[in-house]
Design a protein around this motif. Structure first.
Motif, PDB file in Angstrom:
ATOM      1  N   SER A  48       0.852  -1.191   0.000  1.00  0.00           N
ATOM      2  CA  SER A  48       0.000   0.000   0.000  1.00  0.00           C
ATOM      3  C   SER A  48       0.887   1.239   0.000  1.00  0.00           C
ATOM      4  CB  SER A  48      -0.957   0.009   1.196  1.00  0.00           C
ATOM      5  OG  SER A  48      -0.245  -0.031   2.407  1.00  0.00           O
ATOM      6  N   PHE A  49       0.371   2.318  -0.528  1.00  0.00           N
ATOM      7  CA  PHE A  49       1.184   3.512  -0.797  1.00  0.00           C
ATOM      8  C   PHE A  49       0.343   4.733  -0.493  1.00  0.00           C
ATOM      9  CE2 PHE A  49       4.959   5.056  -2.989  1.00  0.00           C
ATOM     10  CZ  PHE A  49       4.593   6.264  -3.538  1.00  0.00           C
ATOM     11  N   TYR A  50       0.897   5.618   0.315  1.00  0.00           N
ATOM     12  CA  TYR A  50       0.170   6.833   0.679  1.00  0.00           C
ATOM     13  C   TYR A  50       1.161   7.946   0.911  1.00  0.00           C
ATOM     14  CZ  TYR A  50      -2.343  10.149   3.627  1.00  0.00           C
ATOM     15  OH  TYR A  50      -2.892  11.296   4.151  1.00  0.00           O
ATOM     16  N   ASN A  51       0.840   9.106   0.435  1.00  0.00           N
ATOM     17  CA  ASN A  51       1.678  10.289   0.672  1.00  0.00           C
ATOM     18  C   ASN A  51       3.104  10.049   0.182  1.00  0.00           C
ATOM     19  OD1 ASN A  51       1.916  12.922   1.564  1.00  0.00           O
ATOM     20  ND2 ASN A  51       2.586  12.316   3.612  1.00  0.00           N
ATOM     21  N   ASN A  52       3.191   9.424  -0.981  1.00  0.00           N
ATOM     22  CA  ASN A  52       4.472   9.176  -1.653  1.00  0.00           C
ATOM     23  C   ASN A  52       5.407   8.223  -0.932  1.00  0.00           C
ATOM     24  OD1 ASN A  52       4.321  10.551  -4.150  1.00  0.00           O
ATOM     25  ND2 ASN A  52       4.478  12.490  -3.051  1.00  0.00           N
ATOM     26  N   GLU A  53       4.848   7.381  -0.100  1.00  0.00           N
ATOM     27  CA  GLU A  53       5.689   6.359   0.490  1.00  0.00           C
ATOM     28  C   GLU A  53       4.881   5.096   0.777  1.00  0.00           C
ATOM     29  OE1 GLU A  53       7.332   8.415   3.841  1.00  0.00           O
ATOM     30  OE2 GLU A  53       5.703   7.776   5.148  1.00  0.00           O
ATOM     31  N   ILE A  54       5.609   3.996   0.904  1.00  0.00           N
ATOM     32  CA  ILE A  54       4.971   2.730   1.224  1.00  0.00           C
ATOM     33  C   ILE A  54       4.471   2.786   2.658  1.00  0.00           C
ATOM     34  CG2 ILE A  54       5.414   0.281   1.654  1.00  0.00           C
ATOM     35  CD1 ILE A  54       7.408   0.364  -0.705  1.00  0.00           C
ATOM     36  N   SER A  55       3.190   2.447   2.851  1.00  0.00           N
ATOM     37  CA  SER A  55       2.659   2.434   4.210  1.00  0.00           C
ATOM     38  C   SER A  55       2.629   1.021   4.786  1.00  0.00           C
ATOM     39  CB  SER A  55       1.274   3.069   4.277  1.00  0.00           C
ATOM     40  OG  SER A  55       0.436   2.585   3.262  1.00  0.00           O
ATOM     41  N   GLU A  56       2.481   0.038   3.940  1.00  0.00           N
ATOM     42  CA  GLU A  56       2.552  -1.345   4.400  1.00  0.00           C
ATOM     43  C   GLU A  56       2.922  -2.246   3.225  1.00  0.00           C
ATOM     44  OE1 GLU A  56      -0.879  -2.582   6.596  1.00  0.00           O
ATOM     45  OE2 GLU A  56      -0.004  -4.534   7.111  1.00  0.00           O
ATOM     46  N   LYS A  57       3.636  -3.304   3.514  1.00  0.00           N
ATOM     47  CA  LYS A  57       3.959  -4.280   2.470  1.00  0.00           C
ATOM     48  C   LYS A  57       3.925  -5.675   3.046  1.00  0.00           C
ATOM     49  CE  LYS A  57       8.936  -3.713   3.081  1.00  0.00           C
ATOM     50  NZ  LYS A  57      10.226  -3.380   2.447  1.00  0.00           N
ATOM     51  N   SER A  58       3.704  -6.641   2.173  1.00  0.00           N
ATOM     52  CA  SER A  58       3.636  -8.027   2.617  1.00  0.00           C
ATOM     53  C   SER A  58       4.999  -8.695   2.430  1.00  0.00           C
ATOM     54  CB  SER A  58       2.582  -8.786   1.815  1.00  0.00           C
ATOM     55  OG  SER A  58       3.025  -8.980   0.483  1.00  0.00           O
ATOM     56  N   GLU A  59       5.066  -9.943   2.906  1.00  0.00           N
ATOM     57  CA  GLU A  59       6.312 -10.710   2.781  1.00  0.00           C
ATOM     58  C   GLU A  59       6.647 -10.971   1.319  1.00  0.00           C
ATOM     59  OE1 GLU A  59       3.422 -11.021   5.113  1.00  0.00           O
ATOM     60  OE2 GLU A  59       3.382 -12.958   4.062  1.00  0.00           O
ATOM     61  N   ILE A  60       5.625 -10.959   0.471  1.00  0.00           N
ATOM     62  CA  ILE A  60       5.858 -11.204  -0.955  1.00  0.00           C
ATOM     63  C   ILE A  60       6.662 -10.057  -1.562  1.00  0.00           C
ATOM     64  CG2 ILE A  60       4.723 -11.559  -3.185  1.00  0.00           C
ATOM     65  CD1 ILE A  60       2.205 -12.342  -1.558  1.00  0.00           C
ATOM     66  N   PHE A  61       6.433  -8.870  -1.067  1.00  0.00           N
ATOM     67  CA  PHE A  61       7.023  -7.650  -1.631  1.00  0.00           C
ATOM     68  C   PHE A  61       8.456  -7.530  -1.148  1.00  0.00           C
ATOM     69  CE2 PHE A  61       6.071  -3.771  -3.885  1.00  0.00           C
ATOM     70  CZ  PHE A  61       6.994  -2.853  -3.419  1.00  0.00           C
ATOM     71  N   ASP A  62       9.349  -8.289  -1.792  1.00  0.00           N
ATOM     72  CA  ASP A  62      10.751  -8.263  -1.377  1.00  0.00           C
ATOM     73  C   ASP A  62      11.533  -7.240  -2.207  1.00  0.00           C
ATOM     74  OD1 ASP A  62      11.364 -11.449  -3.082  1.00  0.00           O
ATOM     75  OD2 ASP A  62      11.236  -9.415  -3.874  1.00  0.00           O
ATOM     76  N   ASP A  63      12.856  -7.333  -2.149  1.00  0.00           N
ATOM     77  CA  ASP A  63      13.705  -6.328  -2.804  1.00  0.00           C
ATOM     78  C   ASP A  63      13.567  -6.314  -4.323  1.00  0.00           C
ATOM     79  OD1 ASP A  63      16.495  -6.771  -0.492  1.00  0.00           O
ATOM     80  OD2 ASP A  63      14.590  -5.683  -0.348  1.00  0.00           O
ATOM     81  N   GLN A  64      12.969  -7.352  -4.873  1.00  0.00           N
ATOM     82  CA  GLN A  64      12.782  -7.375  -6.321  1.00  0.00           C
ATOM     83  C   GLN A  64      11.643  -6.463  -6.776  1.00  0.00           C
ATOM     84  OE1 GLN A  64      14.702  -8.970  -8.661  1.00  0.00           O
ATOM     85  NE2 GLN A  64      15.990  -9.251  -6.871  1.00  0.00           N
ATOM     86  N   PHE A  65      10.814  -6.071  -5.824  1.00  0.00           N
ATOM     87  CA  PHE A  65       9.658  -5.246  -6.139  1.00  0.00           C
ATOM     88  C   PHE A  65       9.899  -3.805  -5.712  1.00  0.00           C
ATOM     89  CE2 PHE A  65       6.422  -8.374  -7.303  1.00  0.00           C
ATOM     90  CZ  PHE A  65       6.922  -9.546  -6.756  1.00  0.00           C
ATOM     91  N   SER A  66       9.339  -2.897  -6.479  1.00  0.00           N
ATOM     92  CA  SER A  66       9.328  -1.500  -6.047  1.00  0.00           C
ATOM     93  C   SER A  66       8.098  -0.819  -6.633  1.00  0.00           C
ATOM     94  CB  SER A  66      10.602  -0.760  -6.473  1.00  0.00           C
ATOM     95  OG  SER A  66      10.724  -0.747  -7.884  1.00  0.00           O
ATOM     96  N   VAL A  67       7.677   0.240  -5.990  1.00  0.00           N
ATOM     97  CA  VAL A  67       6.545   1.013  -6.488  1.00  0.00           C
ATOM     98  C   VAL A  67       6.959   2.475  -6.576  1.00  0.00           C
ATOM     99  CG1 VAL A  67       4.660  -0.488  -5.734  1.00  0.00           C
ATOM    100  CG2 VAL A  67       5.584   1.207  -4.155  1.00  0.00           C
ATOM    101  N   GLU A  68       6.260   3.152  -7.463  1.00  0.00           N
ATOM    102  CA  GLU A  68       6.591   4.545  -7.672  1.00  0.00           C
ATOM    103  C   GLU A  68       5.359   5.287  -8.147  1.00  0.00           C
ATOM    104  OE1 GLU A  68      10.481   6.716  -9.644  1.00  0.00           O
ATOM    105  OE2 GLU A  68       9.452   5.200 -10.817  1.00  0.00           O
ATOM    106  N   ARG A  69       5.304   6.549  -7.772  1.00  0.00           N
ATOM    107  CA  ARG A  69       4.284   7.429  -8.336  1.00  0.00           C
ATOM    108  C   ARG A  69       5.061   8.544  -9.031  1.00  0.00           C
ATOM    109  NH1 ARG A  69      -1.026   8.523  -8.610  1.00  0.00           N
ATOM    110  NH2 ARG A  69      -1.846  10.520  -7.949  1.00  0.00           N
TER     111      ARG A  69
END
Lengths: 114, 111
Positions: A48-69
Motif C-alpha cells: 500500500s502507498f500513501y503520501n508518496n511512500e509505502i505504508s505497508e507491504k507483505s512478505e511477498i514484496f521483497d527487494d525485487q519489487f518496487s513502487v513509484e508514483r
C-alpha cells in the motif's frame, strides 16, 4: 464513472527481465495498492502507498519489487528480475480519502514469465 | 494475524433458491468485513461492507462476532448473480491497511 485503469492488459516476459506494470488510479484518491492473484489462488496483498511512500507491504514484496508514483497520475509496480513464480494477475487499486478501507480495483495485468 | 476462510470453492444453486456463501475470519481486534464480487470478464468490485448494513442486489451480510462469521445471503438467487465472490477483512483504521481476501467462492445459478 471514473475507474482505475491498468496497462498493459497482458505482459509476457523472459525470466530475469525487468517489467513495469502501470496503473492510473482514480484522480481524487489518495491511497494506492497492488495485489496479485496467482492462477487458482487467492488475491494477495502486496503493498500500500500513501503520501508518496509505502505504508505497508507483505512478505511477498521483497527487494525485487518496487513502487513509484512518478507523476500526479501514474502508479507503477516494478519487478527487477522476474521469476517464473511471478506469473500472476496483478491488480492495482485505489481508495478515496473518506473511505480508505474501500478499494476500487483496476481490471488487472496478466503477467506471464517464460 | 488476519485470516479469512471461505470453505466452499463452488456453490451451485437453482434460480429462485436461497443462497448462503460462508465466510469466517480470524482477527484479534475489531475488523471491517467486506464482500467483493467479480463477474465474468469484469473487475473486482465491492458488493457490500458490514458497517453499511445495507442490502445490495438483494444480498445481505451480518457480522457475527461470536461466531467470527460474515456470511453472504440472498433469499432468491438469480442467474445474473453467477460470479466469483470474495470475503475480505481489513484490520484497524490506519491508512493503507491491507485487505486480506478469502480464497473465493464461485456461485453458479442454474436455470
Amino acid at each position: 464513472e471514473p475507474e482505475v485503469t491498468q496497462t498493459p492488459s497482458h505482459q509476457v516476459t523472459q525470466m530475469g527481465q525487468e517489467v513495469i506494470l502501470r496503473c492510473v488510479p482514480i484522480s481524487n484518491h489518495l491511497y494506492f495498492y497492488w495485489y496479485r492473484q496467482i492462477l487458482g489462488q487467492k488475491v494477495e496483498f502486496l503493498v500500500s502507498f500513501y503520501n508518496n511512500e509505502i505504508s505497508e507491504k507483505s512478505e511477498i514484496f521483497d527487494d525485487q519489487f518496487s513502487v513509484e508514483r512518478p507523476d500526479g497520475s501514474n502508479f507503477t509496480l516494478k519487478i527487477r528480475s522476474t521469476k517464473l513464480e511471478d506469473s500472476a494477475m496483478y491488480f492495482c487499486a485505489s481508495s478515496p480519502p473518506i473511505a480508505h478501507n474501500e478499494r476500487f480495483f483496476g481490471p488487472g495485468t496478466r503477467l506471464t514469465v517464460l | 494475524a488476519q485470516r479469512v476462510t471461505q470453505p466452499e470453492k463452488l456453490l451451485s444453486v437453482f434460480k429462485g433458491a436461497p443462497v448462503e456463501l460462508k465466510c469466517n475470519y480470524s482477527y484479534s481486534g475489531s475488523p471491517e468485513l467486506f464482500w467483493y464480487v467479480q463477474y465474468s470478464r469484469q473487475r473486482l468490485q465491492l458488493l457490500l461492507r458490514h458497517i453499511s448494513r445495507e442490502s445490495i442486489k438483494g444480498f445481505t451480510a451480518d457480522l457475527n462476532k461470536g461466531e467470527t462469521s460474515f456470511h453472504l445471503k440472498k433469499p432468491f438467487a438469480q442467474e445474473e448473480d453467477s460470479a466469483m465472490y470474495y470475503c475480505a477483512l481489513s484490520g484497524g483504521t490506519g491508512y493503507g491497511n491491507k485487505l486480506v481476501f478469502g480464497a473465493g467462492t464461485i456461485l453458479r445459478v442454474k436455470s
